[in-house]
Design an enzyme around this catalytic site. Sequence first.
Site, short mmCIF file in Angstrom:
data_model
loop_
_atom_site.label_atom_id
_atom_site.label_comp_id
_atom_site.label_asym_id
_atom_site.label_seq_id
_atom_site.Cartn_x
_atom_site.Cartn_y
_atom_site.Cartn_z
N ASN A 72 1.26 -1.01 -0.13
CA ASN A 72 0.19 -0.04 -0.11
C ASN A 72 1.14 1.60 -0.53
O ASN A 72 1.63 1.41 0.81
CB ASN A 72 -0.82 0.60 1.16
N HIS B 136 1.06 6.16 1.95
CA HIS B 136 1.83 6.75 2.73
C HIS B 136 2.79 8.14 1.76
O HIS B 136 3.33 8.70 2.54
CB HIS B 136 1.87 6.40 4.02
N HIS C 201 -5.38 3.69 -1.61
CA HIS C 201 -6.96 4.45 -1.42
C HIS C 201 -7.18 5.65 -2.02
O HIS C 201 -6.44 6.71 -1.53
CB HIS C 201 -6.96 4.16 0.02
N ARG D 214 -8.90 8.69 -1.00
CA ARG D 214 -9.90 8.94 -0.11
C ARG D 214 -10.84 9.98 -0.38
O ARG D 214 -10.45 11.05 -1.67
CB ARG D 214 -9.55 9.22 1.05
N ARG E 52 -7.09 13.53 1.23
CA ARG E 52 -5.53 13.54 1.98
C ARG E 52 -4.35 13.39 1.29
O ARG E 52 -3.57 13.49 1.91
CB ARG E 52 -6.15 12.96 2.84
N GLU F 54 -8.47 1.23 -2.90
CA GLU F 54 -9.59 1.11 -2.27
C GLU F 54 -10.33 2.11 -2.46
O GLU F 54 -10.01 2.83 -2.76
CB GLU F 54 -8.63 1.14 -1.23
N THR G 52 -18.59 -2.16 14.90
CA THR G 52 -18.11 -1.58 16.21
C THR G 52 -16.48 -1.25 16.08
O THR G 52 -15.63 -1.00 16.70
CB THR G 52 -17.64 -3.00 17.45
N GLU H 269 -11.55 -8.85 3.26
CA GLU H 269 -10.54 -8.58 3.88
C GLU H 269 -10.18 -8.21 5.23
O GLU H 269 -10.97 -6.97 6.03
CB GLU H 269 -9.36 -7.52 2.98
N HIS I 209 -4.13 -4.23 7.79
CA HIS I 209 -3.98 -2.65 8.83
C HIS I 209 -3.11 -3.27 10.07
O HIS I 209 -3.40 -4.10 10.73
CB HIS I 209 -5.25 -2.24 8.76
N1 PXP Z 1 -5.97 -2.09 4.25
C1 PXP Z 1 -7.05 -1.43 3.62
C2 PXP Z 1 -8.24 -2.18 3.83
C3 PXP Z 1 -6.07 -0.55 5.05
O1 PXP Z 1 -7.00 0.72 4.36
C4 PXP Z 1 -5.61 0.25 4.92
C5 PXP Z 1 -4.46 1.32 5.46
O2 PXP Z 1 -4.72 2.03 4.57
C6 PXP Z 1 -3.88 -1.22 5.02
C7 PXP Z 1 -4.26 -2.57 4.61
C8 PXP Z 1 -3.15 -1.09 5.87
O3 PXP Z 1 -2.88 -0.22 6.92
P1 PXP Z 1 -1.42 -0.66 7.38
O4 PXP Z 1 -0.99 1.14 6.55
O5 PXP Z 1 -1.62 0.13 8.38
O6 PXP Z 1 -0.36 -1.16 6.65
#
Ligand code: PXP
Length: 253
Positions: A11, A14, A54, A56, A60, A81, A112, A162, A203
């Site tokens: 991913n 960042h 992703h 968004r 962002r 995403e 939740t 996922e 995540h």
């Molecule tokens: N999977 C999904 C659906 C996510 O939204 C994210 C975060 O953007 C990740 C995986 C990756 O998470 P991390 O950046 O904490 O590895």
Amino acid sequence: MKKMKLRLGVNVDHVATVRQARYREKVPGMIAEPDPVGFALEAQKAGAHGITAHLREDRRHMQEEDIRRLKREVALPLNLEMANTAEMVKFALALKPDAVCLVPENRQEVTTEGGLDVFGHRISLQKNIVRLRDVGAKVSLFIDPDLKQIEFAKKVGADWIELHTGKFAVVYQNKRRRAEELKRLIEGAHFANKMGLKVNAGHGLHVRNVCDLFVMPFLYELNIGHSIVSRALWVGVRNAVKEMLVLMKEYRL
Ligand code: PXP
């Protein structure tokens, strides 16, 4: 035990987070760095199996052009995403990514623990999943290891789920709570497999916690972002991806 290849989706969100911290305004001729597409190309060279990004609603980090470039310039499968909204579905239908992972972006869409509330949005999910699958995208739903949500993921027509490992990552230091969360993830994976869904997870995973997740059966792909991007600052992108791939070779279930 049979050795299965666990796939790594990197991913790159960042990378764009860092870029947007400085280059929010577009100035012609200015080179905005770091480039998430360049990062994805390095991840590809290191052996990653896919790229996840992703887009968004508030833009962002990733921008629309980043996503289009990922599709155009990177050979690896692209997992987009996005929220389950009309605007994002329209974007995805034009882009035709290899996969779409529908994620929650506002409080009402969240169960939740933090995954998508599939049951609560079953009508619109069912409609949009058909449209996304029609352009060739596999559709995944980012959900908690909650049996009702998994059951409805199948009912609304998803190909994959996922499973949200955020809670596992947060409670990781507490052995009892970690074991409880792993139990839920294991049960969720068994149930999803029984329902005919492919199981991904992601995540909050990083080199120190990822191997503890390997008690989870039927894992197909892990989506990992923040820790690989962070680690790349110290060891470079290719080494950061390779480190994770080496650990993931230990997955046996
Ligand atoms: N999977 C999904 C659906 C996510 O939204 C994210 C975060 O953007 C990740 C995986 C990756 O998470 P991390 O950046 O904490 O590895």
